[in-house]
Design a protein around this motif. Structure first.
Motif, PDB file in Angstrom:
ATOM      1  N   SER A  56       0.824  -1.211   0.000  1.00  0.00           N
ATOM      2  CA  SER A  56       0.000   0.000   0.000  1.00  0.00           C
ATOM      3  C   SER A  56       0.856   1.258   0.000  1.00  0.00           C
ATOM      4  CB  SER A  56      -0.929   0.009   1.219  1.00  0.00           C
ATOM      5  OG  SER A  56      -0.175  -0.044   2.427  1.00  0.00           O
ATOM      6  N   GLU A  57       2.007   1.229   0.645  1.00  0.00           N
ATOM      7  CA  GLU A  57       2.884   2.403   0.650  1.00  0.00           C
ATOM      8  C   GLU A  57       3.650   2.527  -0.656  1.00  0.00           C
ATOM      9  OE1 GLU A  57       5.218   2.817   4.189  1.00  0.00           O
ATOM     10  OE2 GLU A  57       3.499   2.424   5.501  1.00  0.00           O
ATOM     11  N   HIS A  58       4.004   1.423  -1.271  1.00  0.00           N
ATOM     12  CA  HIS A  58       4.603   1.491  -2.612  1.00  0.00           C
ATOM     13  C   HIS A  58       3.602   2.108  -3.594  1.00  0.00           C
ATOM     14  CE1 HIS A  58       8.375  -0.646  -1.870  1.00  0.00           C
ATOM     15  NE2 HIS A  58       7.700  -1.466  -1.096  1.00  0.00           N
ATOM     16  N   TYR A  59       2.346   1.760  -3.450  1.00  0.00           N
ATOM     17  CA  TYR A  59       1.306   2.333  -4.295  1.00  0.00           C
ATOM     18  C   TYR A  59       1.217   3.842  -4.085  1.00  0.00           C
ATOM     19  CZ  TYR A  59      -3.351   2.683  -6.496  1.00  0.00           C
ATOM     20  OH  TYR A  59      -4.416   3.010  -7.299  1.00  0.00           O
ATOM     21  N   ALA A  60       1.330   4.278  -2.831  1.00  0.00           N
ATOM     22  CA  ALA A  60       1.284   5.715  -2.539  1.00  0.00           C
ATOM     23  C   ALA A  60       2.495   6.438  -3.126  1.00  0.00           C
ATOM     24  CB  ALA A  60       1.211   5.924  -1.028  1.00  0.00           C
ATOM     25  N   ILE A  61       3.659   5.812  -3.083  1.00  0.00           N
ATOM     26  CA  ILE A  61       4.850   6.412  -3.704  1.00  0.00           C
ATOM     27  C   ILE A  61       4.616   6.580  -5.202  1.00  0.00           C
ATOM     28  CG2 ILE A  61       7.282   6.009  -4.284  1.00  0.00           C
ATOM     29  CD1 ILE A  61       7.514   4.570  -1.543  1.00  0.00           C
ATOM     30  N   ALA A  62       4.057   5.561  -5.833  1.00  0.00           N
ATOM     31  CA  ALA A  62       3.779   5.638  -7.269  1.00  0.00           C
ATOM     32  C   ALA A  62       2.798   6.759  -7.580  1.00  0.00           C
ATOM     33  CB  ALA A  62       3.233   4.302  -7.768  1.00  0.00           C
ATOM     34  N   GLN A  63       1.801   6.928  -6.741  1.00  0.00           N
ATOM     35  CA  GLN A  63       0.837   8.012  -6.959  1.00  0.00           C
ATOM     36  C   GLN A  63       1.523   9.373  -6.886  1.00  0.00           C
ATOM     37  OE1 GLN A  63      -2.032   6.697  -3.912  1.00  0.00           O
ATOM     38  NE2 GLN A  63      -3.559   6.554  -5.552  1.00  0.00           N
ATOM     39  N   ALA A  64       2.525   9.483  -6.013  1.00  0.00           N
ATOM     40  CA  ALA A  64       3.267  10.746  -5.902  1.00  0.00           C
ATOM     41  C   ALA A  64       4.124  11.017  -7.133  1.00  0.00           C
ATOM     42  CB  ALA A  64       4.134  10.726  -4.643  1.00  0.00           C
ATOM     43  N   LEU A  65       4.445   9.968  -7.880  1.00  0.00           N
ATOM     44  CA  LEU A  65       5.243  10.117  -9.105  1.00  0.00           C
ATOM     45  C   LEU A  65       4.393  10.361 -10.346  1.00  0.00           C
ATOM     46  CD1 LEU A  65       7.744   7.143  -8.580  1.00  0.00           C
ATOM     47  CD2 LEU A  65       8.198   9.572  -8.173  1.00  0.00           C
ATOM     48  N   ALA A  66       3.088  10.148 -10.238  1.00  0.00           N
ATOM     49  CA  ALA A  66       2.238  10.101 -11.424  1.00  0.00           C
ATOM     50  C   ALA A  66       2.245  11.388 -12.234  1.00  0.00           C
ATOM     51  CB  ALA A  66       0.806   9.745 -11.019  1.00  0.00           C
ATOM     52  N   ASP A  67       2.313  12.550 -11.566  1.00  0.00           N
ATOM     53  CA  ASP A  67       2.225  13.793 -12.342  1.00  0.00           C
ATOM     54  C   ASP A  67       3.502  14.108 -13.111  1.00  0.00           C
ATOM     55  OD1 ASP A  67       3.818  14.583 -10.244  1.00  0.00           O
ATOM     56  OD2 ASP A  67       2.579  16.298  -9.646  1.00  0.00           O
ATOM     57  N   LEU A  68       4.580  13.362 -12.866  1.00  0.00           N
ATOM     58  CA  LEU A  68       5.769  13.505 -13.706  1.00  0.00           C
ATOM     59  C   LEU A  68       5.443  13.203 -15.163  1.00  0.00           C
ATOM     60  CD1 LEU A  68       8.443  11.740 -11.473  1.00  0.00           C
ATOM     61  CD2 LEU A  68       8.315  14.195 -11.966  1.00  0.00           C
TER      62      LEU A  68
END
Length: 259
Positions: free
Chosen positions: A140-152
């Motif tokens: 779940s935290e890896h998923y949150a990290i990915a969400q933080a990268l999405a707007d790149l």
């Protein structure tokens, strides 16, 4: 307006895909033709596992040959001299401040990265920054990290997760025949359905039937979660490289391909 780059997951399989003409390597080359060349790549590879979130910050990352001696000399001779992007690395670290992300100048490009990207961009002319897999964090935290990268992606930065949905090397090496075990396709199809329709099924992949045998190696599965988390609203996955081997699925998918 800049292009929005896709988010990809690729099953990378054997390092030999780097130097052989295989169905999977052809699939990687073909998918890169489906969208404009990105300004940079953010790579999450199964082969960089750390304590804490690390981000490669060197301008000229080295080619890492992180596999055993049983492979041919030609594979060890491969160099993939893509540049890094220290400015992008710093920007990513800022985005991931909440996760304690730190810059790292010791890692380079491991084979989970270069064995795939060398087919997509053979001229090694796209900068690559790797983000590590923090061994301490749940899915779940890896998923949150990915969400933080999405707007790149809105800056034409391609996000790639590189691992395998099904990855069981003992089952690969001990298989009595070249035919994949039934659970390879069963588990792969279950995760594919989750990628398309139910992300909670993917994030909770260990609770799914056959997970213990099909996905025992968390670091190879977790890049799936990164591609999933980098998805933008309304995007549907395009699946390719649906190839099965004993203990391994090579399935790949992309969000955000141009229509």
């Amino acid at each position: 307006m800049t292009n929005r780059a896709p988010a990809l997951f690729v099953g990378h399989g054997s390092p030999m895909n780097a130097i052989e003409d295989t169905p999977s390597s052809r699939g990687w080359a073909d998918i890169a033709k489906r969208f404009p060349q990105p300004n940079a790549i953010v790579m999450i590879s199964a082969h960089w596992v750390t304590e804490g979130v690390k981000i490669t910050s060197t301008a000229n990352p080295r080619t890492i040959h992180d596999f055993g001696r049983g492979f041919p000399k030609a594979l060890f001779e491969v160099q993939y001299p893509a540049p890094g992007d220290p400015d992008l690395a710093r920007a990513i670290a800022e985005k991931l401040t909440a996760f304690g992300a730190e810059l790292d100048d010791t890692w380079g490009l491991d084979h989970g990265a270069w064995s795939v990207v060398k087919h997509m961009y053979p001229d090694a002319d796209v900068p690559i920054v790797q983000v590590s897999l923090d061994i301490r964090r749940p899915a779940s935290e890896h998923y949150a990290i990915a969400q933080a990268l999405a707007d790149l992606r809105d800056d034409n930065i391609l996000v790639i997760g590189s691992g395998n949905i099904v990855h069981n090397l003992p089952a690969f090496f001990r298989a009595p025949s070249p035919d994949p075990q039934a659970w390879v396709a069963t588990y792969d199809k279950l995760i594919v359905s989750g990628v398309a329709n139910d992300h909670t099924k993917v994030v909770n992949y260990t609770a799914q039937p056959d997970a213990a045998i099909a996905a025992p190696d968390w670091e190879h599965f977790m890049p799936v979660v990164y591609a999933l988390g980098a998805r933008h609203d309304g995007e549907t996955p395009y699946f390719f490289n649906r190839h099965y081997y004993p203990g391994i699925s090579m399935t790949a998918f992309a969000y955000g391909l141009p229509q």
